[in-house]
Design an enzyme around this catalytic site. Structure first.
Site, mmCIF file in Angstrom:
data_model
loop_
_atom_site.group_PDB
_atom_site.id
_atom_site.type_symbol
_atom_site.label_atom_id
_atom_site.label_comp_id
_atom_site.label_asym_id
_atom_site.label_seq_id
_atom_site.Cartn_x
_atom_site.Cartn_y
_atom_site.Cartn_z
ATOM 1 N N ILE A 1 -77.888 -6.660 -22.510
ATOM 2 C CA ILE A 1 -77.425 -5.409 -23.086
ATOM 3 C C ILE A 1 -78.649 -4.663 -23.608
ATOM 4 C CG2 ILE A 1 -75.062 -6.127 -23.645
ATOM 5 C CD1 ILE A 1 -75.878 -6.738 -26.450
ATOM 6 N N ASP A 2 -78.550 -3.347 -23.686
ATOM 7 C CA ASP A 2 -79.697 -2.526 -24.059
ATOM 8 C C ASP A 2 -80.192 -2.850 -25.471
ATOM 9 O OD1 ASP A 2 -79.427 -1.208 -21.629
ATOM 10 O OD2 ASP A 2 -78.101 0.316 -22.478
#
Length: 302
Positions: free
Chosen positions: A137-138
């Site tokens: 995930i970012d």
């Protein structure tokens, strides 16, 4: 040595070869790609080329990616928020602002650095810099990630992602008021030809599907739950922008005038998967970060 092949597309015509190759994978730097070209690891139509080669439509590019150098990830003691752990899998709640694994510019302070200090037995499928990492995930997205502690578990979890049996639900706050309660966005995602550092909906992109449900409406904003069917880079951020409701605080895909929150208002809240050894379905839920919850409370009061 891994081989990657690519056929030059119309929008890549007359682009430099190093720019085209860099756009294929966000983990590849321009400097790294130029070095591969100089070492003869990049062929165009079966011929060695120079870094300033301009691409033609239908050029066949073959990249021989060298195996990663033996490089130790420095273990760092961290207060990890672990939701589940056994001999096969770890489920961890990643805080906003933390990078998942080491890369250029982020050698320390990543989730992987913390995991290496927490346990030594992580799968080696993704190499020395991304041990155990099944999905990402970012940096500015918070929430749940599953991490594999051995190669067999890693393969099992990746297969579940491919077969779309993993439950991944995100909470997002978006600009605008979505009129309908439910929706599905089915639009292919690829590199933005005008900005190779960004993703966008493009005709020749990879298949991408996001389902959303409205949780709460405010005057100028909507709080939604997004369920990923596929897992493309920046998928929710790109899809919500595409339908006209960009994420609050998103520096890349959102408007400049936004609410005060450091990075996009996106949280990986629910994660469910089948355990690779016991075959039991497990599901976990992480509450919204304090900053995110306080933002919603302000909107409710207004």
């Amino acid at each position: 040595m891994e081989k990657v092949e690519h056929t030059v597309l119309e929008h890549e015509k007359n682009e430099r070869i190093d720019k085209v190759i860099t756009s294929l994978d966000s983990d590849w730097s321009r400097t790294q790609v130029q070095q591969w070209i100089k070492e003869g690891l990049v062929l165009v139509n079966e011929k060695i080329i120079k870094t300033n080669y301009k691409c033609n439509i239908e050029d066949h590019i073959e990249i021989s990616i060298p195996d990663p150098e033996a490089l130790d990830v420095i273990p760092e003691e961290m207060d990890l928020d672990i939701y589940f752990e056994d001999s096969d899998v770890i489920v961890v709640n990643k805080p906003k602002g933390m990078v998942v694994h080491p890369a250029a510019g982020h050698v320390t302070g990543t989730l992987v650095n913390g995991l290496m200090a927490h346990c030594k037995d992580l799968s080696g499928i993704n190499g020395v810099l991304r041990p155990g990492i099944v999905h990402r995930i970012d940096k500015d997205t918070s929430g749940l990630l599953m991490v594999a502690k051995n190669d067999k578990a890693h393969e099992h979890l990746v297969n579940q992602l491919v077969e779309k049996t993993v439950t991944r639900k995100y909470k997002a706050l978006v600009h605008g008021n979505i009129g309908h309660d439910y929706g599905t966005i089915d639009a292919p995602i690829g590199r933005d030809p005008k900005d190779r550092q960004s993703m966008t909906v493009v005709e020749n992109g990879k298949h991408a599907v996001t389902h959303f449900q409205v949780l709460e409406r405010f005057k100028d904003y909507t709080f939604v739950e997004c369920r990923l069917e596929t897992g493309r880079t920046h998928q929710i951020r790109v899809h919500m922008k595409y339908i006209g409701f960009p994420l609050v605080g998103d520096p890349k895909y959102g408007p400049r005038k936004t609410l005060e929150i450091n990075g996009q208002a996106l949280h990986a809240a629910i994660l469910g998967f089948t355990h690779p050894r016991t075959e039991e379905y497990l599901e976990f839920e992480a509450p919204l970060p304090k900053e995110y919850e306080e933002l919603l409370e302000k909107l409710r009061k207004n």
